[in-house]
Scaffold this motif. Structure first.
Motif, PDB file in Angstrom:
ATOM      1  N   GLU A   1      67.477  96.024  35.529  1.00 38.77           N
ATOM      2  CA  GLU A   1      66.318  96.983  35.635  1.00 38.77           C
ATOM      3  C   GLU A   1      65.727  96.539  37.339  1.00 38.77           C
ATOM      4  OE1 GLU A   1      64.689 100.296  35.910  1.00 38.77           O
ATOM      5  OE2 GLU A   1      65.380  99.786  34.038  1.00 38.77           O
ATOM      6  N   ALA A   2      65.421  95.064  37.350  1.00 40.44           N
ATOM      7  CA  ALA A   2      64.853  94.496  38.428  1.00 40.44           C
ATOM      8  C   ALA A   2      65.858  94.614  39.746  1.00 40.44           C
ATOM      9  CB  ALA A   2      64.733  93.272  38.436  1.00 40.44           C
ATOM     10  N   VAL A   3      67.135  94.519  39.362  1.00 38.73           N
ATOM     11  CA  VAL A   3      68.130  94.744  40.645  1.00 38.73           C
ATOM     12  C   VAL A   3      68.186  96.186  40.903  1.00 38.73           C
ATOM     13  CG1 VAL A   3      70.562  94.754  41.398  1.00 38.73           C
ATOM     14  CG2 VAL A   3      69.439  92.827  40.127  1.00 38.73           C
ATOM     15  N   SER A   4      68.270  97.037  39.803  1.00 41.36           N
ATOM     16  CA  SER A   4      68.160  98.513  40.431  1.00 41.36           C
ATOM     17  C   SER A   4      66.781  99.198  41.001  1.00 41.36           C
ATOM     18  CB  SER A   4      68.173  99.248  38.707  1.00 41.36           C
ATOM     19  OG  SER A   4      68.229 100.706  39.261  1.00 41.36           O
ATOM     20  N   ASN A   5      65.613  98.400  40.646  1.00 42.75           N
ATOM     21  CA  ASN A   5      64.477  98.563  41.484  1.00 42.75           C
ATOM     22  C   ASN A   5      64.611  98.463  42.831  1.00 42.75           C
ATOM     23  OD1 ASN A   5      61.890 100.149  40.069  1.00 42.75           O
ATOM     24  ND2 ASN A   5      63.031  98.599  38.574  1.00 42.75           N
ATOM     25  N   VAL A   6      64.941  97.081  43.122  1.00 39.87           N
ATOM     26  CA  VAL A   6      65.200  96.776  44.428  1.00 39.87           C
ATOM     27  C   VAL A   6      66.190  97.627  45.369  1.00 39.87           C
ATOM     28  CG1 VAL A   6      66.267  94.697  45.972  1.00 39.87           C
ATOM     29  CG2 VAL A   6      64.839  94.282  43.970  1.00 39.87           C
ATOM     30  N   GLN A   7      67.334  98.001  44.684  1.00 43.41           N
ATOM     31  CA  GLN A   7      68.342  98.773  45.449  1.00 43.41           C
ATOM     32  C   GLN A   7      67.824 100.240  45.680  1.00 43.41           C
ATOM     33  OE1 GLN A   7      71.583  97.813  42.748  1.00 43.41           O
ATOM     34  NE2 GLN A   7      72.366  96.269  44.110  1.00 43.41           N
ATOM     35  N   ARG A   8      67.031 100.723  44.644  1.00 40.22           N
ATOM     36  CA  ARG A   8      66.717 102.063  44.990  1.00 40.22           C
ATOM     37  C   ARG A   8      65.353 102.313  45.593  1.00 40.22           C
ATOM     38  NH1 ARG A   8      66.666 104.730  38.892  1.00 40.22           N
ATOM     39  NH2 ARG A   8      65.826 102.412  38.540  1.00 40.22           N
ATOM     40  N   HIS A   9      64.413 101.395  45.493  1.00 38.79           N
ATOM     41  CA  HIS A   9      63.292 101.745  46.192  1.00 38.79           C
ATOM     42  C   HIS A   9      62.690 100.699  47.283  1.00 38.79           C
ATOM     43  CE1 HIS A   9      62.898 104.361  42.803  1.00 38.79           C
ATOM     44  NE2 HIS A   9      62.943 103.657  41.869  1.00 38.79           N
ATOM     45  N   ALA A  10      63.229  99.515  47.177  1.00 41.24           N
ATOM     46  CA  ALA A  10      62.921  98.295  48.315  1.00 41.24           C
ATOM     47  C   ALA A  10      63.193  98.608  49.592  1.00 41.24           C
ATOM     48  CB  ALA A  10      63.351  96.972  47.895  1.00 41.24           C
ATOM     49  N   HIS A  11      64.241  99.284  49.824  1.00 40.82           N
ATOM     50  CA  HIS A  11      64.805  99.397  51.347  1.00 40.82           C
ATOM     51  C   HIS A  11      64.797  97.908  51.891  1.00 40.82           C
ATOM     52  CE1 HIS A  11      64.374 103.672  50.686  1.00 40.82           C
ATOM     53  NE2 HIS A  11      62.990 103.394  50.556  1.00 40.82           N
ATOM     54  N   ALA A  12      65.135  97.076  51.256  1.00 43.46           N
ATOM     55  CA  ALA A  12      65.269  95.581  51.673  1.00 43.46           C
ATOM     56  C   ALA A  12      66.587  95.616  52.509  1.00 43.46           C
ATOM     57  CB  ALA A  12      65.169  94.870  50.559  1.00 43.46           C
ATOM     58  N   GLU A  13      66.611  94.498  53.433  1.00 48.59           N
ATOM     59  CA  GLU A  13      67.922  93.993  54.189  1.00 48.59           C
ATOM     60  C   GLU A  13      68.515  92.831  53.313  1.00 48.59           C
ATOM     61  OE1 GLU A  13      69.345  94.910  57.086  1.00 48.59           O
ATOM     62  OE2 GLU A  13      67.992  96.451  56.962  1.00 48.59           O
ATOM     63  N   ARG A  14      67.398  91.984  52.660  1.00 51.19           N
ATOM     64  CA  ARG A  14      67.943  90.771  51.758  1.00 51.19           C
ATOM     65  C   ARG A  14      67.263  90.838  50.606  1.00 51.19           C
ATOM     66  NH1 ARG A  14      71.232  87.607  54.598  1.00 51.19           N
ATOM     67  NH2 ARG A  14      71.274  87.820  57.100  1.00 51.19           N
ATOM     68  N   ALA A  15      68.140  90.368  49.357  1.00 54.96           N
ATOM     69  CA  ALA A  15      67.518  89.973  48.472  1.00 54.96           C
ATOM     70  C   ALA A  15      68.014  89.017  47.827  1.00 54.96           C
ATOM     71  CB  ALA A  15      67.597  91.192  47.557  1.00 54.96           C
ATOM     72  N   SER A  16      67.489  88.326  46.805  1.00 53.10           N
ATOM     73  CA  SER A  16      67.940  87.107  46.261  1.00 53.10           C
ATOM     74  C   SER A  16      67.663  87.172  44.571  1.00 53.10           C
ATOM     75  CB  SER A  16      67.386  85.984  46.648  1.00 53.10           C
ATOM     76  OG  SER A  16      65.890  85.821  46.658  1.00 53.10           O
ATOM     77  N   LEU A  17      68.436  86.455  43.742  1.00 49.21           N
ATOM     78  CA  LEU A  17      68.183  86.512  42.395  1.00 49.21           C
ATOM     79  C   LEU A  17      68.566  85.052  41.965  1.00 49.21           C
ATOM     80  CD1 LEU A  17      69.225  88.706  39.632  1.00 49.21           C
ATOM     81  CD2 LEU A  17      69.999  86.340  39.533  1.00 49.21           C
ATOM     82  N   ALA A  18      67.628  84.226  41.316  1.00 48.11           N
ATOM     83  CA  ALA A  18      67.748  82.968  40.628  1.00 48.11           C
ATOM     84  C   ALA A  18      67.771  82.957  39.215  1.00 48.11           C
ATOM     85  CB  ALA A  18      66.972  81.757  41.373  1.00 48.11           C
TER      86      ALA A  18
END
Length: 524
Positions: free
Chosen positions: A433-450
């Motif tokens: 869910e967290a990754v899906s939100n980033v990909q659909r709504h953040a319009h980000a260039e970079r993202a990270s997950l730990a």
């Protein structure tokens, strides 16, 4: 007794007082007999518990003749008489003895003969034999008395030598069994069990022919592995005998090798059985055969352990199958169904609405593809990943392989401790869910997950450099984050969402893990 003789006897006694193997002590005793009687040839013989000539140590015979004689005397005639009598035998000619059976080929000819028994604890354990060439001077009663004086010391030295050899064999057997136990614990399959058993038989019984068989009549896991130490019929005969209903335990069989008895040990049951065989002709009848029993038991236990591991692996495969079936039904099928439903609803709409629905469907199908890749990656590694969170890691990694933007980096370090299956499943849904939100709504260039384990807690951090949002502005794009919060709380964890418009978003969730087992205890 003259002073000179006393000195000689003292030197002899000092030479045999050192504890050593019987062959060494026997040679020293035979040399002493040769010296005391001025014989041409001398020997010491040792009897086993069945009064058979077990060991023969000659001196005075040159090595070439000794090699030509081949097999040592078996003690059927004159040489075996001292097992049945405690009286010396003095002969002017060895051939005069009533039960003399002749000499081995290439044995030096014998004339005068003197034999004196060596008695320990009231039982004859060996004898001195001295002889001269034909025509030599007969032995005297003084010669006989000298050997009789030496005999009690010889008895003590021979008993000590045998005790020394028993202790040596016991220590060597313990070491060999210890190595076998360690190797069997690491044996990956039944064939390797047979190989370990065969190596250990060789260490325990040296040059005697040996054979090892492991087999199972279990139709679910049949096998049969046969090994032997030398080319011959022992293994084939052993296999043939196993077709009969031989019970577990020790057996003596004379039908495995022609003209030779074999010791046989069986252990285990029809789902995993061990049979070990050792030819006994070259072994002492007094040899402790308990290591054979212990080795068979070790092999049987190892086969049982391998069978249990195979059953556990089978259960893990079923568990993996059930987990994938459940996830396919709960997640992927539902996702595909929702995509199809949306497209049917939009079928009657205008072009703009259809384009929006197709874009949403495309994103949804890409997510489904990533999910399927995760399952395929897991299946390619097999069920061994279950228990160390390999499926979870593979599925998360697959989630991050998708559109070019954002560009993901990730770190997953879950340690060796397995996570509970329910926790793994819920954790995956939170990450998805967290990754899906980033990909659909953040319009980000970079993202990270730990995803890491720190201080008995599981920590998840998802960060993006996208547009961010106002936490107080409840918009459609924030609904997924509420779902994340609810799932985290349901697991007893806590979540913190840090975001501002234009400053990106960071989600940090922490879950408590079960306490580690007490360091003072261990599962067996």
């Amino acid at each position: 007794m003259s002073e000179r003789f006393s000195d000689r006897m003292q030197a002899i006694l000092l030479s045999i007082v050192e504890v050593a193997p019987l062959a060494v002590v026997g040679r020293r005793l035979a040399e002493a007999a040769l010296d005391l009687t001025r014989a041409d040839y001398a020997a010491i013989g040792a009897y086993d518990s069945r009064d058979q000539l077990e060991q023969w140590v000659p001196v005075g015979v040159d090595p070439a003749h000794e090699r030509l004689m081949g097999h040592p005397p078996v003690g059927r005639g004159l040489l075996g008489a001292f097992a049945r009598t405690s009286a010396p035998i003095l002969l002017d000619d060895a051939a005069q003895y009533p039960t003399a059976t002749g000499m081995p080929e290439h044995h030096p000819p014998m004339g005068p003969f003197l034999g004196v028994p060596v008695v320990y604890a009231g039982h004859s354990i060996g004898a001195f034999y001295v002889t001269r060439a034909p025509g030599g001077a007969p032995f005297t009663e003084d010669d006989q008395q000298r050997l009789a004086d030496l005999a009690p010391y010889a008895a003590l030295a021979m008993a000590n030598a045998r005790a020394f050899e028993r202790e040596q064999r016991r220590a060597q057997a313990a070491e060999a069994l210890q190595r076998a136990a360690a190797d069997l614990r690491e044996a990956p399959d039944e064939r390797e069990v047979a190989a370990v058993l065969m190596r250990t038989l060789g260490a325990l019984f040296e040059s005697s022919p040996c054979a090892a068989v492991t087999w199972s009549a279990d139709p679910a896991r049949p096998y049969r592995h046969v090994l032997e130490s030398s080319a011959g019929q022992l293994a084939a005969s052993l296999e043939s005998s196993l077709r009969t209903d031989l019970p577990n335990g020790a057996h003596r069989r004379s039908d495995l090798l022609e003209g030779e008895e074999a010791a046989l040990q069986l252990a285990g049951d029809e789902t995993g059985r061990v049979a070990l065989a050792v030819a006994t002709a070259a072994l002492s009848v007094d040899l402790d055969m308990s290591p054979l029993r212990e080795l068979a038991a070790l092999g049987s236990d190892s086969l049982a352990a391998i069978r249990r591991q195979a059953a556990e692996a089978s259960l893990e495969r079923y568990a993996l199958r059930d987990e994938i079936a459940r996830d396919l039904h709960d997640d992927l099928i539902q996702s595909i169904y929702a995509i199809g439903l949306g497209m049917r609803v939009a079928a009657g709409g205008d072009a703009e609405q259809l384009r929006a629905v197709l874009a949403t469907a495309s994103d949804g199908l890409n997510e489904v593809i990533r999910e399927l890749r995760a399952y395929i990656a897991q299946l390619s590694h097999g069920p061994e990943s279950i228990g160390n969170s390999g499926l979870l890691s593979a599925r998360i990694a697959a989630l991050l392989r998708g559109p070019e933007r954002p560009k993901w980096s990730h770190r997953i370090e879950l340690g060796r401790a397995p996570l509970a299956p329910d926790l793994e499943r819920q954790l995956y849904l939170i990450v998805r869910e967290a990754v899906s939100n980033v990909q659909r709504h953040a319009h980000a260039e970079r993202a990270s997950l730990a995803l890491t384990v720190e201080d008995r807690a599981l920590r998840l951090a998802v960060h993006d450099d996208g547009v961010g949002f106002d936490r107080h502005d409840i918009r459609e794009g924030a609904v997924g984050l509420r779902s994340v919060e609810e799932r985290v709380v349901s697991l007893g964890g806590s979540v913190m969402i840090e975001t501002q418009p234009g400053r990106g978003t960071t989600i940090t969730a922490t879950f408590p893990l079960a306490p580690a087992p007490d360091a003072g205890t261990a599962e067996v």
